[in-house]
Write a protein that holds these residues in place. Sequence first.
Motif, PDB file in Angstrom:
ATOM      1  N   TYR A   1      45.905 108.681  49.203  1.00 48.31           N
ATOM      2  CA  TYR A   1      46.700 107.668  48.771  1.00 48.31           C
ATOM      3  C   TYR A   1      46.435 107.028  47.337  1.00 48.31           C
ATOM      4  O   TYR A   1      47.084 106.918  46.592  1.00 48.31           O
ATOM      5  CB  TYR A   1      46.766 106.509  49.850  1.00 48.31           C
ATOM      6  CG  TYR A   1      47.446 105.164  49.316  1.00 48.31           C
ATOM      7  CD1 TYR A   1      48.848 105.435  49.082  1.00 48.31           C
ATOM      8  CD2 TYR A   1      46.823 104.117  48.939  1.00 48.31           C
ATOM      9  CE1 TYR A   1      49.549 104.099  48.575  1.00 48.31           C
ATOM     10  CE2 TYR A   1      47.420 102.952  48.405  1.00 48.31           C
ATOM     11  CZ  TYR A   1      48.873 103.127  48.065  1.00 48.31           C
ATOM     12  OH  TYR A   1      49.185 101.761  47.441  1.00 48.31           O
ATOM     13  N   ARG A   2      45.247 106.790  47.424  1.00 53.90           N
ATOM     14  CA  ARG A   2      44.612 105.954  46.107  1.00 53.90           C
ATOM     15  C   ARG A   2      44.898 107.038  44.852  1.00 53.90           C
ATOM     16  O   ARG A   2      45.245 106.631  43.662  1.00 53.90           O
ATOM     17  CB  ARG A   2      43.113 105.858  46.003  1.00 53.90           C
ATOM     18  CG  ARG A   2      42.942 104.609  47.102  1.00 53.90           C
ATOM     19  CD  ARG A   2      41.437 104.581  47.620  1.00 53.90           C
ATOM     20  NE  ARG A   2      41.195 103.128  48.140  1.00 53.90           N
ATOM     21  CZ  ARG A   2      40.095 102.848  48.989  1.00 53.90           C
ATOM     22  NH1 ARG A   2      38.975 103.855  48.770  1.00 53.90           N
ATOM     23  NH2 ARG A   2      39.872 101.798  49.715  1.00 53.90           N
TER      24      ARG A   2
ATOM     25  N   ARG B   1      48.529 107.003  43.927  1.00 51.48           N
ATOM     26  CA  ARG B   1      48.694 105.602  43.606  1.00 51.48           C
ATOM     27  C   ARG B   1      48.293 105.559  41.919  1.00 51.48           C
ATOM     28  O   ARG B   1      49.064 104.979  41.264  1.00 51.48           O
ATOM     29  CB  ARG B   1      47.939 104.517  44.202  1.00 51.48           C
ATOM     30  CG  ARG B   1      48.055 103.058  43.882  1.00 51.48           C
ATOM     31  CD  ARG B   1      47.412 102.134  44.358  1.00 51.48           C
ATOM     32  NE  ARG B   1      45.902 102.244  44.193  1.00 51.48           N
ATOM     33  CZ  ARG B   1      45.115 101.510  44.974  1.00 51.48           C
ATOM     34  NH1 ARG B   1      45.376 100.747  45.994  1.00 51.48           N
ATOM     35  NH2 ARG B   1      43.897 101.902  44.662  1.00 51.48           N
TER      36      ARG B   1
ATOM     37  N   GLN C   1      47.386 112.330  56.519  1.00 53.06           N
ATOM     38  CA  GLN C   1      47.631 112.878  55.094  1.00 53.06           C
ATOM     39  C   GLN C   1      49.215 112.606  54.730  1.00 53.06           C
ATOM     40  O   GLN C   1      49.452 112.196  53.580  1.00 53.06           O
ATOM     41  CB  GLN C   1      47.321 114.090  54.990  1.00 53.06           C
ATOM     42  CG  GLN C   1      45.870 114.709  55.219  1.00 53.06           C
ATOM     43  CD  GLN C   1      45.219 114.220  54.169  1.00 53.06           C
ATOM     44  OE1 GLN C   1      45.434 114.825  52.880  1.00 53.06           O
ATOM     45  NE2 GLN C   1      44.265 113.356  54.124  1.00 53.06           N
TER      46      GLN C   1
ATOM     47  N   ALA D   1      50.003 108.914  54.233  1.00 55.52           N
ATOM     48  CA  ALA D   1      49.316 108.632  52.763  1.00 55.52           C
ATOM     49  C   ALA D   1      50.345 109.094  51.622  1.00 55.52           C
ATOM     50  O   ALA D   1      50.565 108.372  50.754  1.00 55.52           O
ATOM     51  CB  ALA D   1      48.041 109.181  52.604  1.00 55.52           C
ATOM     52  N   VAL D   2      50.893 110.231  51.676  1.00 57.33           N
ATOM     53  CA  VAL D   2      51.725 110.587  50.620  1.00 57.33           C
ATOM     54  C   VAL D   2      53.191 110.005  50.685  1.00 57.33           C
ATOM     55  O   VAL D   2      53.840 109.396  49.625  1.00 57.33           O
ATOM     56  CB  VAL D   2      51.918 112.396  50.793  1.00 57.33           C
ATOM     57  CG1 VAL D   2      53.072 112.892  49.881  1.00 57.33           C
ATOM     58  CG2 VAL D   2      50.669 112.895  50.573  1.00 57.33           C
TER      59      VAL D   2
ATOM     60  N   ARG E   1      53.682 107.038  51.889  1.00 59.39           N
ATOM     61  CA  ARG E   1      53.523 105.606  51.574  1.00 59.39           C
ATOM     62  C   ARG E   1      53.404 105.666  49.849  1.00 59.39           C
ATOM     63  O   ARG E   1      54.102 104.802  49.239  1.00 59.39           O
ATOM     64  CB  ARG E   1      51.937 105.055  51.894  1.00 59.39           C
ATOM     65  CG  ARG E   1      51.910 103.897  51.443  1.00 59.39           C
ATOM     66  CD  ARG E   1      50.446 103.224  51.826  1.00 59.39           C
ATOM     67  NE  ARG E   1      49.799 102.017  51.346  1.00 59.39           N
ATOM     68  CZ  ARG E   1      48.872 101.751  51.265  1.00 59.39           C
ATOM     69  NH1 ARG E   1      47.757 102.357  51.914  1.00 59.39           N
ATOM     70  NH2 ARG E   1      48.422 100.435  50.747  1.00 59.39           N
ATOM     71  N   ALA E   2      52.863 106.615  49.062  1.00 61.02           N
ATOM     72  CA  ALA E   2      52.496 106.527  47.807  1.00 61.02           C
ATOM     73  C   ALA E   2      53.962 106.519  47.147  1.00 61.02           C
ATOM     74  O   ALA E   2      54.628 105.872  46.072  1.00 61.02           O
ATOM     75  CB  ALA E   2      51.560 107.324  47.259  1.00 61.02           C
TER      76      ALA E   2
END
Length: 346
Positions: free
Chosen positions: A251-252, A255, A295, A298-299, A301-302
């Motif tokens: 995610y970071r 981001r 995973q 996370a993708v 969310r971004a």
Amino acid sequence: MTSLIYPPKPRPGDRVAVVSPSAGLPGLFPHVYELGLRRLREEYGLEPVEYPTTRIMGADPRDRARDLNDAFADPTITAVLATVGGDDLITVTPHLDDEVLRANPKPYFGYSDNTNVLNHLHRLGIVSYHGGSVLVHLGRPGALHPLTADSLRAALFTADWYDLTSAPEWGDEPNDWNDPGCLAEEPAMFPGAGWQWQGPATVVEGPAWGGNLEVLHWLLAADRVAPVASLAGSVFLMETSEELPPAVEVYRMLRNLGERGLLATFPAALVGRAKAWEFGRRLTPDEKRAYAREQRAAVTRAFAEYAPDTVLVFDVDLGHTDPQLIIPYGGEVRIDAAERRISVRY
């Protein structure tokens, strides 16, 4: 957005370069490497030409770059195939001779750490090919995976549109190369559940760009990624490595791409099936499923934060899992979210 040049394709009987610009693992695992070379000859009719650092671990970056320069400069070589990835190709690309590469464009095949070379060729206006490893895929125990074999053959020899196929079975638990008998049986495989789609039911077409997410992050830190405006409209390729980065880091990293303005320029993204097992981290089936879910979250969310209208396709076989589909890096990709179809032009 400028169209890139597709290099001329090899033909059966041609000489092709086999290089290790990232890591000389063929020197440690010659039994796997020789199987890959034999299949290049027998399955594809190509004559592999090995370069000086191909079997040397820790070779000087300038020497590895010299092998690449020489392979592109040689008029008898019609394609260049990387044996495997690694972690320091970022130190090699500054020594490449861009005039030689521009004057002698050739299909280059590699993934993982080879994202460095794919991105470098992209910036020179040359289409390359994400995928195809002499060790990992051509040297696959038992037999070539049929989807890998067909995709690689089409990418090597044709210039047509090619429909990608969702794998009915897949694997991420390779045989142990340290065991000389590892090549006798195919690796463990698991039932596939098809691609997972998110976003609008629209059709997107554009050139592919991206690669291994960890390497892309290094390239951004080294300021070796093209300006955002020149990448606008690209289909983003993303896959993660055998280092199994945690979801929070995925995610970071995404981001950071979002803060740079990149994510918002991508109308679609192909997300490779997340590798969720490695010899140092032998996750159980339940742990693997949880890792994959995290995973994907996370993708999701971004992109929800930076590019909510992007078409996302998950579990595409384009990275560190088996089989591996070849994607033309800088070449055309068409994603039909209504028909659930992905096509690439080789």
